[in-house]
Scaffold this active site. Sequence first.
Site, PDB file in Angstrom:
ATOM      1  CB  VAL A  63      -0.968   0.203   1.073  1.00 38.78           C
ATOM      2  CG1 VAL A  63      -1.690   1.403   1.195  1.00 38.78           C
ATOM      3  CG2 VAL A  63      -1.887  -1.036   1.076  1.00 38.78           C
ATOM      4  CB  ALA A 108       4.824   2.734   1.060  1.00 38.59           C
ATOM      5  CE  LYS A 109       5.185  -1.746   8.015  1.00 42.26           C
ATOM      6  NZ  LYS A 109       6.068  -1.171   9.053  1.00 42.26           N
ATOM      7  N   GLY A 110       4.093  -3.087   3.241  1.00 44.71           N
ATOM      8  CA  GLY A 110       3.888  -3.834   2.361  1.00 44.71           C
ATOM      9  C   GLY A 110       3.910  -5.335   3.411  1.00 44.71           C
TER      10      GLY A 110
END
Length: 416
Positions: A63, A108-110
């Site tokens: 995201v 962001a992050k994943g």
Amino acid sequence: MNRPLNHQGASATVQHYFDRAADLLDLDGNVRRLLLKPKREITVEVPIEMDNGQLEVFTGFRVQHNNARGPMKGGLRYHHEVNLDEVRALASLMTWKTAVVDIPYGGAKGGICVKSRDLSAKEKQRLTRKFVDQIHDVIGPDIDIPAPDMGTNSETMAWIRNQWEKYHGFSPACITGKPVENYGAKGREEATGRGVGILAFKMLNRLGQLPKDTDVVIQGFGNVGSHAAKFMYESDFKIIAISDVSGGYVNPEGINIPEALQHTLTHKTLEGLNNVHKITNEQLLELDCQLLIPAALGGVITMDNVADIKARYIIEGANGPIDADADQHLEAAGAIVLPDILANAGGVTVSYFEWVQNRQYYSWDLNRVRQELNAVLSKAFEEVWQTSQTHRVSLRTAAFMLAIQRVWDSAKLAGI
Ligand code: NAD
């Protein structure tokens, strides 16, 4: 320790903090929607061949929340509880975190939904490379720069870099948290815990509380908790309890942290540590102390246990350890909480230094990294403190106000 049942969930908590700050900033509905909605959300199915010849398919997420202030930045988590709601919340937290310490990034992050401990090293490498195959064109040094998180480490980052460079050519700045001998930054590993210690020192100084008179309890003795403990022990704090997944360990006279570090190096757990008595992680949070540092999991302080928390000061080493309702309760009771978006920003700050060094093809020594970290966190702390004094709000609300204003100012300047 299981998470309390009424843990509110990461998204609801972040939304609550955002709304409270946005109300005080008098932001209208359009601006709120613009700042809250992620720029891009990616969900991919990642098929890999397991060592036994079976095919397995894992779901991966990235995201990308906001890039008004620069390329997006955030960790990549391999964990069986990874889901889009949590990744979304953590991506937005990264936007506010990078803004509050004023480094030129967005958030962001994943993650990949997988029990990473069940994977062999070869399976983990195949999964990582396949994931990069699917997202390589939307990440990169000027777009979105991943970093390690739960279940991933410097080795995973080295695989990601290698796979990404197959498509785009040499560019170590495409990822941070790399091995130090392979374009990583000195001081990255200690950075988050050290930052927690630096900020504890600053906050208590402002409150007129001396380290030597401060009984400290730390939950979690991994990367964040152990480095925070080391820095604080060396800074004369009295650490009366520490914990890991095996339980809590208490010595009211103060725990010898170098011994505890040596013990975990040898035994991989705090179990069996000398000169302590054992309690549960639930009891640990409720110990009589001045400063509590939850540095393990999210959602550990909720309406179930908040009335039993005795610490007057709390520093959020972990992401989201306090639910929004419990946070309100603590504030009403006069507790002072240093929020995660500032308290654990030391890690992303040194990740930024890694990216800067990679782009300059130049390497800083450890002293320089530590000095620059101290400068960034000290400035951020003073700005948050002053905002909280000016607006008579909690440090959390002040941190969100500063961060949201910065992101909105950048968006406005760009003519959005
Ligand atoms: P880690 O895996 O190195 O350590 C986690 C620690 O928590 C270990 O000591 C583990 O035994 C303990 N633990 C695990 N389950 C537990 C449980 N049920 N009860 C009590 N303790 C338990 O992780 P870390 O890197 O130290 O991260 C800790 C927290 O800090 C996470 O919330 C993470 O998202 C956050 N954080 C980490 C960094 C970083 O740079 N490492 C940066 C920002 C935020």
